[in-house]
Design an enzyme around this catalytic site. Structure first.
Site, short mmCIF file in Angstrom:
data_model
loop_
_atom_site.label_atom_id
_atom_site.label_comp_id
_atom_site.label_asym_id
_atom_site.label_seq_id
_atom_site.Cartn_x
_atom_site.Cartn_y
_atom_site.Cartn_z
N LYS A 209 0.88 -1.19 0.00
CA LYS A 209 0.00 0.00 0.00
C LYS A 209 0.91 1.24 0.00
O LYS A 209 1.44 1.64 1.03
CB LYS A 209 -0.89 -0.05 1.24
CG LYS A 209 -1.40 1.27 1.77
CD LYS A 209 -2.38 1.97 0.88
CE LYS A 209 -2.78 3.29 1.52
NZ LYS A 209 -1.84 4.39 1.19
N GLY A 262 6.88 5.27 7.93
CA GLY A 262 6.03 6.45 7.93
C GLY A 262 6.12 7.16 9.27
O GLY A 262 7.12 7.04 9.98
N SER A 263 5.07 7.86 9.60
CA SER A 263 5.09 8.72 10.80
C SER A 263 4.84 7.92 12.08
O SER A 263 4.21 6.85 12.05
CB SER A 263 4.02 9.79 10.66
OG SER A 263 2.75 9.18 10.60
N ARG A 265 2.81 8.83 14.34
CA ARG A 265 1.36 8.85 14.60
C ARG A 265 0.69 7.60 14.02
O ARG A 265 -0.06 6.91 14.70
CB ARG A 265 0.73 10.12 13.96
CG ARG A 265 -0.76 10.27 14.19
CD ARG A 265 -1.35 11.41 13.37
NE ARG A 265 -1.40 11.15 11.94
CZ ARG A 265 -2.33 10.40 11.33
NH1 ARG A 265 -3.29 9.84 12.04
NH2 ARG A 265 -2.30 10.22 10.02
N GLY A 267 2.28 4.86 13.01
CA GLY A 267 2.90 3.67 13.61
C GLY A 267 2.15 3.23 14.86
O GLY A 267 1.88 2.04 15.07
N GLU A 285 9.37 1.58 10.84
CA GLU A 285 10.48 2.50 10.56
C GLU A 285 9.87 3.89 10.57
O GLU A 285 9.13 4.25 9.66
CB GLU A 285 11.08 2.23 9.17
CG GLU A 285 11.72 0.87 9.00
CD GLU A 285 13.02 0.73 9.78
OE1 GLU A 285 13.63 1.76 10.13
OE2 GLU A 285 13.40 -0.42 10.05
N CYS A 320 14.02 10.58 6.00
CA CYS A 320 13.88 10.14 7.40
C CYS A 320 15.13 10.42 8.21
O CYS A 320 15.05 10.80 9.37
CB CYS A 320 13.53 8.67 7.46
SG CYS A 320 14.72 7.62 6.62
N GLU A 415 9.52 16.47 14.53
CA GLU A 415 10.00 16.21 13.17
C GLU A 415 9.20 17.09 12.21
O GLU A 415 7.98 16.96 12.11
CB GLU A 415 9.79 14.74 12.80
CG GLU A 415 10.36 14.42 11.44
CD GLU A 415 9.98 13.04 10.92
OE1 GLU A 415 8.83 12.62 11.11
OE2 GLU A 415 10.85 12.40 10.30
#
Ligand code: NAD
Length: 511
Positions: A209, A262-263, A265, A267, A285, A320, A415
């Site tokens: 995805k 991804g972020s 949030r 995760g 990650e 990242c 971030e």
């Protein structure tokens, strides 16, 4: 393959790019090519969403409508997971001879190389990364990752444990089954390859995805896998909104393992989804707020300045491991800031499909606005930080340097994921370590020093998954990438990553 050098934004270095792929006229031909209507690939078939719903794909280069992306619902994700499960159960891939699996992955990597420029330009039109970086970081990197794991297929096997002579105890590595892979928009090909290649190498089936912000090149990547002979259903791709399609994948009872970049949030949400459903494994990650520490004893402050600037501003800071927090020793602070401001002001921001551009567009207008907003109440901006080139319709800003930042400032803690560098002074090695470790994230760090013993002490003291000394941002498939603290768990790349994609089975046999 022949290479040529394009003079890099950073003067003394050269960015090596593919000769045939990087002539401006060839890029320009591709930039105007109509994007064929993107389709998801489920069970080997190119499909729209069952509901026929679509999302607009807007190019950050000029704000134009690039394509209409299938907007998958829960039903589409269920179809993709079912196709992946069927492929796994029939063994069309998992039980194929290792040498045959390896050949298909190697052929796929070759097809990616053959289509490198097409893939790179498609990705840049979608996410705005400067082409000089995208060609290397995206198709070339993805092809190399696929080759690396293809080569591992017939070199990784089980063990026999040294038990009592009356028994044979075997330790076997088996594929997990169906892997869900959810990836972000900043490097859609490279990061997809970090997940897909080791998962396939170990015999799993995958549902990918990609981000709704940048799915187009990932769809083409999956098409090429099928051209290379990957059996139907082994690799499926669904597109659409994270909160719908991504969530459905994370909540599926038939996905055995979820790998995510991804972020933080999202995760956190994925861990909740796994806990509330089938306790699927979840590997994350996540983001970084990486410190770049420059000591007064650094031999080559010029090289340090170049690396600090490249380390935060390439791909508009949407990286990242971007070194977004500069920590400089007091005695050299003013001179060093002057250097990085000078280097930054020479960087050309603009059309990401121009070979002359050094910083491309931000991925979306919403993201650009978030980054600009983070600077709104900040007083000590010594370079950039403003939106430019609005007449193009695209999403551009000049890279920002912000000085006099304290460890508690939001800009130092959060971030931003944009071209924003904060600068903080330090007095001693202990003070530098304390400041460097004073965030909840721990993905990467950089240190500049001429003292070997100090370099070792810093490597050990910094709580980050990757530490660079007198260099920044190196990458190789043999070297793992993963975070400490809230930057995630598990590792991408290297043979260590394979552990995420296998079950370990032990078998006792009475002799
Ligand atoms: P994001 O978390 O918003 O989205 C990532 C993916 O998750 C997308 O495919 C999105 O559609 C999907 N998603 C969103 N909401 C979801 C939900 N509720 N359920 C399931 N899936 C959902 O991140 P982004 O903005 O695409 O990427 C930027 C972030 O990625 C930054 O934090 C960056 O640091 C991080 N990143 C980390 C690494 C690494 O290796 N550690 C590499 C690149 C990017």
């Amino acid at each position: 393959m022949r290479h040529c050098g394009i003079h890099s934004p950073l003067g003394h270095r050269f960015i090596h790019v593919m000769d045939g792929g990087m002539r401006q006229n060839e890029i320009d031909d591709l930039r105007v090519r109509l994007v064929s209507p993107p389709k998801m690939i489920i069970g080997g078939a190119s499909v729209n969403a069952v509901s026929e719903a679509v999302l607009d794909v807007v190019s950050p280069i000029d704000g134009s409508l690039l394509a209409k992306l299938p907007d998958a619902s829960e039903a589409d994700v269920a179809d993709a997971v079912a196709a992946a499960r069927r492929a796994f159960e029939t063994g069309s891939w998992a039980k194929m001879a290792p040498a045959a699996r390896k050949k298909i992955l190697l052929d796929w990597a070759q097809l990616i190389d053959d289509h490198a420029l097409e893939l790179a330009v498609l990705g840049v039109r979608d996410n705005g990364t400067e082409i000089s970086m995208a060609i290397k970081a995206e198709p070339m990197s993805a092809a190399n990752t696929i080759r690396y794991y293809a080569e591992a297929i017939d070199k990784i096997y089980g063990e026999v444990a040294p038990t009592d002579a009356s028994t044979l105890a075997m330790i076997l590595k088996e594929p997990i089954g169906v892997v869900g892979a959810i990836v972000p928009w900043n490097f859609p090909l490279m990061i997809s390859a970090w997940k897909i290649a080791p998962a396939l190498a170990m015999g799993n089936s995958v549902v990918l995805k990609p981000s709704e912000i940048a799915s187009l090149s990932a769809l083409r990547l999956v098409e090429l896998a099928h051209e290379a002979g990957l059996p139907d259903g082994v690799l499926n791709v669904v597109t659409g909104q994270g909160a719908v399609a991504g969530q459905a994948l994370a909540r599926s009872m038939d996905v055995d393992s979820l790998v995510f970049t991804g972020s933080g949030r999202v995760g956190r949400l994925l861990l909740e989804h796994a806990a509330q459903t089938n306790l699927k494994r979840v590997y994350l990650e996540l983001g970084g707020k990486s410190p770049h520490v420059v000591f007064e004893d650094t031999d080559d402050l010029e090289a340090a300045a170049q690396a600090v600037v490249a380390g935060i501003f390439r791909n508009s800071g949407q990286v990242c491991i971007a070194g977004s927090r500069l920590l400089v020793q007091n005695s050299i602070h003013d001179a060093f800031v002057e250097k990085i401001v000078a280097v930054t002001q020479t960087m050309r921001v603009g059309d990401p499909l121009s070979l002359a551009t050094q910083i491309g567009a931000m991925s979306s207008e919403a993201h650009l606005n978030r980054v600009l907003q983070s600077l709104e109440s900040v007083k000590s901006i010594v370079a950039g930080g403003d939106r430019i080139l609005t007449e193009t319709g695209g999403y551009y800003m000049r890279p920002a340097i912000v000085t006099n930042m304290g460890p508690e400032d939001r800009l130092v803690q959060d971030e931003v994921f944009g071209p924003v560098l904060t600068v903080t002074r330090f007095t001693s090695e202990k003070n530098a370590i304390d400041l460097a470790n004073a965030t909840e994230l721990g993905l990467s760090a950089g240190v500049w020093t001429s003292q070997l013993s100090r370099a070792h002490r810093m490597v050990s003291a910094l709580r980050a998954g990757v530490v660079h000394v007198n260099t920044y941002g190196g990458a190789d498939n043999t070297v793992p990438l993963g975070g400490y603290k809230q930057s995630g768990n598990g590792q991408d790349k290297s043979l260590h990553a394979l552990d995420k994609y296998v079950n370990t089975k032990t078998a006792w046999i009475k002799l």
